[in-house]
Design an enzyme around this catalytic site. Structure first.
Site, short mmCIF file in Angstrom:
data_model
loop_
_atom_site.label_atom_id
_atom_site.label_comp_id
_atom_site.label_asym_id
_atom_site.label_seq_id
_atom_site.Cartn_x
_atom_site.Cartn_y
_atom_site.Cartn_z
N HIS A 98 -11.44 4.23 -0.66
CA HIS A 98 -11.71 4.35 0.77
C HIS A 98 -12.93 3.55 1.21
CE1 HIS A 98 -13.39 6.84 4.28
NE2 HIS A 98 -12.30 6.26 4.74
N HIS B 81 -17.08 -0.19 9.24
CA HIS B 81 -16.69 1.13 9.74
C HIS B 81 -17.67 1.63 10.79
CE1 HIS B 81 -15.86 5.41 9.93
NE2 HIS B 81 -14.73 5.21 9.27
#
EC number: 4.6.1.-
Length: 274
Positions: free
Chosen positions: A3, A39
């Protein structure tokens, strides 16, 4: 599935921990150009949210990691999920975003079809209204003379929309296969609060005779107990910040006969039912 792999060095880091797949965040500028692998805040607990690369530089590093014969090649790395952070875009920019994404991948990852990276790609889109991103991507590869590369590309709508709503978005986009369906919640929230109900519905759709889903993956799973729960309902993939946890569970006697890490010889679009 490792991830939030957004810095070049993290490709090696996560594969060396046991990941055969990575997820990378892609942010867009105001003109719908893919700009950074980034992100930002907030993100999962116990992770640094602000690691980044320029998108095309990341693609070049990814190409090296997935091209046989390259000094940076990882045979194990077979699938990449691009989490398209397109929330800043207007709905009418989705087609252009898909078009520009395709051109960047074609040049910097697929090397214009000349011995580029071999990993399978999943385009993960958070907003159902952005289904034309898929259309723009497909039509651009065709226009550029490489429609065959679409065989390497699958799709995911990553919002928590109902399964029926997701099916309708795929219908609008003309998608009839290569569908990965995600479900989950940040690791900052206890998994029992969210539960596995939607993931179970996705698995049920996958296993039905008229479902649209080929694969189901669950995120973000960092604990041994949650890994076992996800495997017990029959998911195909698990996204994690700790690939070694998943690898350890897969080696447990209850799971090692039924599950294994996929290799490049496996077809990521093939459906396996419970």
């Amino acid at each position: 599935m490792g991830h939030m792999v957004n810095a070049n060095y993290q490709i090696d880091e996560f594969v060396n921990l046991g990941a055969n797949s990575i997820e990378t965040d892609v942010s867009f500028d105001s003109s719908a150009n893919p700009e950074y692998t980034y992100h930002g805040v907030p993100c999962d607990c116990r992770r640094w949210c602000k690691k980044w690369e320029y998108f095309n530089n990341f693609l070049k590093a990814l190409r090296k990691a997935t091209t046989p014969g390259d000094s940076k090649y990882h045979e194990k790395l077979v699938l990449v999920v691009f989490d398209l952070k397109a929330g800043s875009l207007y709905d009418n920019q989705a087609y252009d975003a898909g078009k520009k994404l395709a051109k960047n991948l074609l040049q910097h990852y697929w090397n214009n079809g000349n011995n580029g990276g071999r990993a399978y790609i999943v385009l993960s889109i958070p907003n159902l209204a952005h289904y034309k991103l898929i259309t723009g991507f497909k039509e651009t590869l065709k226009t550029e003379g490489h429609p065959e590369l679409m065989e390497k590309v699958g799709y995911d709508f990553s919002g928590n929309d109902s399964i029926d709503q997701v099916a309708n978005a795929y219908k609008k986009a003309g998608v009839t296969g290569r569908v990965w369906q995600s479900d989950g919640i940040t690791n900052c929230v206890a998994s029992f609060i969210r539960g596995l109900d939607r993931a179970k519905k996705a698995v049920k759709n996958r296993d039905s005779s008229n479902g649209y889903i080929n694969k189901v993956y669950y995120w973000t799973v960092d604990k041994y107990a949650t890994t076992r729960e996800a495997l017990d309902i029959g998911v195909d993939g698990i996204m994690t910040n700790y690939p070694d946890v998943i690898a350890n569970v897969l080696n447990e006697s209850a799971y090692k006969e039924k599950f294994r890490l996929a290799t490049y010889d496996d077809n990521p679009w093939e459906t396996f039912k419970n």
